[in-house]
Design a protein around this motif. Structure first.
Motif, mmCIF file in Angstrom:
data_model
loop_
_atom_site.group_PDB
_atom_site.id
_atom_site.type_symbol
_atom_site.label_atom_id
_atom_site.label_comp_id
_atom_site.label_asym_id
_atom_site.label_seq_id
_atom_site.Cartn_x
_atom_site.Cartn_y
_atom_site.Cartn_z
ATOM 1 N N VAL A 124 0.825 -1.217 0.000
ATOM 2 C CA VAL A 124 0.000 0.000 0.000
ATOM 3 C C VAL A 124 0.857 1.264 0.000
ATOM 4 O O VAL A 124 0.349 2.362 0.218
ATOM 5 N N GLY A 125 2.155 1.111 -0.258
ATOM 6 C CA GLY A 125 3.045 2.260 -0.358
ATOM 7 C C GLY A 125 3.602 2.682 0.990
ATOM 8 O O GLY A 125 3.102 2.296 2.041
ATOM 9 N N GLY A 126 4.631 3.484 0.942
ATOM 10 C CA GLY A 126 5.241 4.017 2.160
ATOM 11 C C GLY A 126 5.840 2.952 3.059
ATOM 12 O O GLY A 126 5.915 3.141 4.274
ATOM 13 N N GLY A 127 6.229 1.813 2.481
ATOM 14 C CA GLY A 127 6.793 0.734 3.285
ATOM 15 C C GLY A 127 5.754 -0.041 4.077
ATOM 16 O O GLY A 127 6.113 -0.757 5.017
ATOM 17 N N LEU A 128 4.480 0.081 3.711
ATOM 18 C CA LEU A 128 3.396 -0.586 4.438
ATOM 19 C C LEU A 128 2.764 -1.675 3.581
ATOM 20 O O LEU A 128 2.637 -1.533 2.360
ATOM 21 N N TRP A 129 2.354 -2.746 4.248
ATOM 22 C CA TRP A 129 1.737 -3.899 3.597
ATOM 23 C C TRP A 129 0.438 -4.274 4.273
ATOM 24 O O TRP A 129 0.345 -4.230 5.501
ATOM 25 N N GLU A 130 -0.535 -4.644 3.463
ATOM 26 C CA GLU A 130 -1.733 -5.309 3.972
ATOM 27 C C GLU A 130 -1.519 -6.792 3.725
ATOM 28 O O GLU A 130 -1.248 -7.201 2.596
ATOM 29 N N ASN A 131 -1.581 -7.591 4.770
ATOM 30 C CA ASN A 131 -1.514 -9.043 4.671
ATOM 31 C C ASN A 131 -2.645 -9.544 5.545
ATOM 32 O O ASN A 131 -2.497 -9.638 6.758
ATOM 33 N N GLU A 132 -3.785 -9.818 4.903
ATOM 34 C CA GLU A 132 -5.010 -9.978 5.674
ATOM 35 C C GLU A 132 -5.785 -11.239 5.341
ATOM 36 O O GLU A 132 -5.886 -11.635 4.177
ATOM 37 N N LEU A 133 -6.329 -11.825 6.387
ATOM 38 C CA LEU A 133 -7.351 -12.840 6.272
ATOM 39 C C LEU A 133 -8.649 -12.042 6.350
ATOM 40 O O LEU A 133 -9.044 -11.577 7.416
ATOM 41 N N ASP A 134 -9.258 -11.824 5.199
ATOM 42 C CA ASP A 134 -10.330 -10.841 5.037
ATOM 43 C C ASP A 134 -11.691 -11.511 4.883
ATOM 44 O O ASP A 134 -11.888 -12.294 3.951
ATOM 45 N N HIS A 135 -12.603 -11.195 5.797
ATOM 46 C CA HIS A 135 -13.991 -11.660 5.706
ATOM 47 C C HIS A 135 -14.805 -10.573 5.025
ATOM 48 O O HIS A 135 -14.778 -9.419 5.460
ATOM 49 N N VAL A 136 -15.512 -10.939 3.965
ATOM 50 C CA VAL A 136 -16.237 -9.969 3.141
ATOM 51 C C VAL A 136 -17.737 -10.065 3.427
ATOM 52 O O VAL A 136 -18.330 -11.140 3.335
ATOM 53 N N PHE A 137 -18.324 -8.902 3.759
ATOM 54 C CA PHE A 137 -19.745 -8.790 4.084
ATOM 55 C C PHE A 137 -20.443 -7.933 3.037
ATOM 56 O O PHE A 137 -19.844 -7.015 2.470
ATOM 57 N N VAL A 138 -21.730 -8.218 2.841
ATOM 58 C CA VAL A 138 -22.538 -7.460 1.890
ATOM 59 C C VAL A 138 -23.815 -7.019 2.590
ATOM 60 O O VAL A 138 -24.381 -7.747 3.415
ATOM 61 N N GLY A 139 -24.271 -5.800 2.253
ATOM 62 C CA GLY A 139 -25.524 -5.288 2.785
ATOM 63 C C GLY A 139 -26.133 -4.286 1.828
ATOM 64 O O GLY A 139 -25.544 -3.955 0.790
ATOM 65 N N ASN A 140 -27.322 -3.827 2.176
ATOM 66 C CA ASN A 140 -28.026 -2.817 1.390
ATOM 67 C C ASN A 140 -28.264 -1.595 2.251
ATOM 68 O O ASN A 140 -28.521 -1.722 3.450
ATOM 69 N N TYR A 141 -28.206 -0.426 1.622
ATOM 70 C CA TYR A 141 -28.464 0.812 2.348
ATOM 71 C C TYR A 141 -28.939 1.869 1.374
ATOM 72 O O TYR A 141 -28.402 1.995 0.279
ATOM 73 N N GLU A 142 -29.919 2.648 1.809
ATOM 74 C CA GLU A 142 -30.592 3.571 0.898
ATOM 75 C C GLU A 142 -30.790 4.971 1.487
ATOM 76 O O GLU A 142 -31.298 5.836 0.806
ATOM 77 N N ALA A 143 -30.439 5.220 2.736
ATOM 78 C CA ALA A 143 -30.781 6.488 3.391
ATOM 79 C C ALA A 143 -29.564 7.412 3.503
ATOM 80 O O ALA A 143 -28.575 7.245 2.806
ATOM 81 N N ASP A 144 -29.648 8.389 4.405
ATOM 82 C CA ASP A 144 -28.583 9.381 4.587
ATOM 83 C C ASP A 144 -27.426 8.818 5.403
ATOM 84 O O ASP A 144 -27.573 7.848 6.135
ATOM 85 N N PHE A 145 -26.286 9.495 5.287
ATOM 86 C CA PHE A 145 -25.088 9.135 6.030
ATOM 87 C C PHE A 145 -24.723 10.264 6.979
ATOM 88 O O PHE A 145 -25.051 11.422 6.740
ATOM 89 N N ASP A 146 -24.021 9.930 8.052
ATOM 90 C CA ASP A 146 -23.465 10.900 8.984
ATOM 91 C C ASP A 146 -21.965 10.603 9.062
ATOM 92 O O ASP A 146 -21.497 9.919 9.962
ATOM 93 N N LEU A 147 -21.229 11.095 8.053
ATOM 94 C CA LEU A 147 -19.824 10.722 7.878
ATOM 95 C C LEU A 147 -18.929 11.241 8.990
ATOM 96 O O LEU A 147 -19.039 12.393 9.406
ATOM 97 N N ASN A 148 -18.015 10.386 9.424
ATOM 98 C CA ASN A 148 -16.949 10.772 10.337
ATOM 99 C C ASN A 148 -15.833 11.322 9.456
ATOM 100 O O ASN A 148 -15.112 10.566 8.797
ATOM 101 N N LYS A 149 -15.662 12.630 9.438
ATOM 102 C CA LYS A 149 -14.717 13.277 8.522
ATOM 103 C C LYS A 149 -13.252 12.955 8.821
ATOM 104 O O LYS A 149 -12.387 13.193 7.991
#
Length: 169
Positions: A104-129
């Motif tokens: 991922v650049g800058g001398g950093l690596w992602e080496n992950e056992l990654d669980h993938v989830f799926v969902g649906n969403y249709e409304a507004d967001f309250d983003l953490n900036k």
């Protein structure tokens, strides 16, 4: 607050904890999860990572990616991060898991056992900036075009996980 990731072997057996940044410097295998959210038109939600993120700032990625804490299930962690980053709650279902490694650049690596989830969403967001600069929905066709034209605008792990997702659906 110091953050730790859960180190695992390829069978997802816990080996210990490590500081998150150190794990990314060392490139050691750890638990992670990824969330794909879709609207009723089948468009995928993308988030643009906040400019202050320590790696891959300002790049587009899937709805949420992160790491479970010690003694937290993958599903609990996914729900927690959706709330923390997007300010929403939605039902998720786990679709698959796999292991990947990405520079991922800058001398950093992602080496992950990654669980993938799926969902649906249709409304507004309250983003953490501090986490998310903006969000948008995009069709899979347009997403493929954008990634082909400007791959540097997307996180390395998202491109890998998206290809794996396509193999499962």
């Amino acid at each position: 607050m110091e953050e730790f990731v859960v180190l695992v072997n390829p069978e997802d057996e816990v080996l210990g904890l490590m500081d998150k940044q150190q794990a990314h410097i060392n490139g050691v295998l750890h638990r992670a999860f990824s969330v794909f959210l879709f609207n009723s038109k089948g468009e995928m939600l993308l988030q643009k990572r906040a400019p202050g993120k320590y790696h891959s700032p300002g790049k587009w990625t899937n709805a949420v990616c992160s790491h479970p804490r010690e003694n937290e299930t993958y599903l609990q962690a996914a729900g927690r991060r959706i709330k923390e980053e997007l300010g929403i709650e939605t039902e998720l279902s786990e679709k698959f898991y796999f292991i990947y490694k990405a520079d991922v650049g800058g001398g950093l690596w992602e080496n992950e056992l990654d669980h993938v989830f799926v969902g649906n969403y249709e409304a507004d967001f309250d983003l953490n900036k501090e986490e998310v600069e903006e969000v948008r929905f995009i069709s899979m066709e347009e997403l493929d075009k954008e990634i082909t034209k400007n791959p540097e605008n997307f996180t390395e792990w998202f491109k890998i996980i998206l290809e794996e997702y396509k193999h499962h659906f």
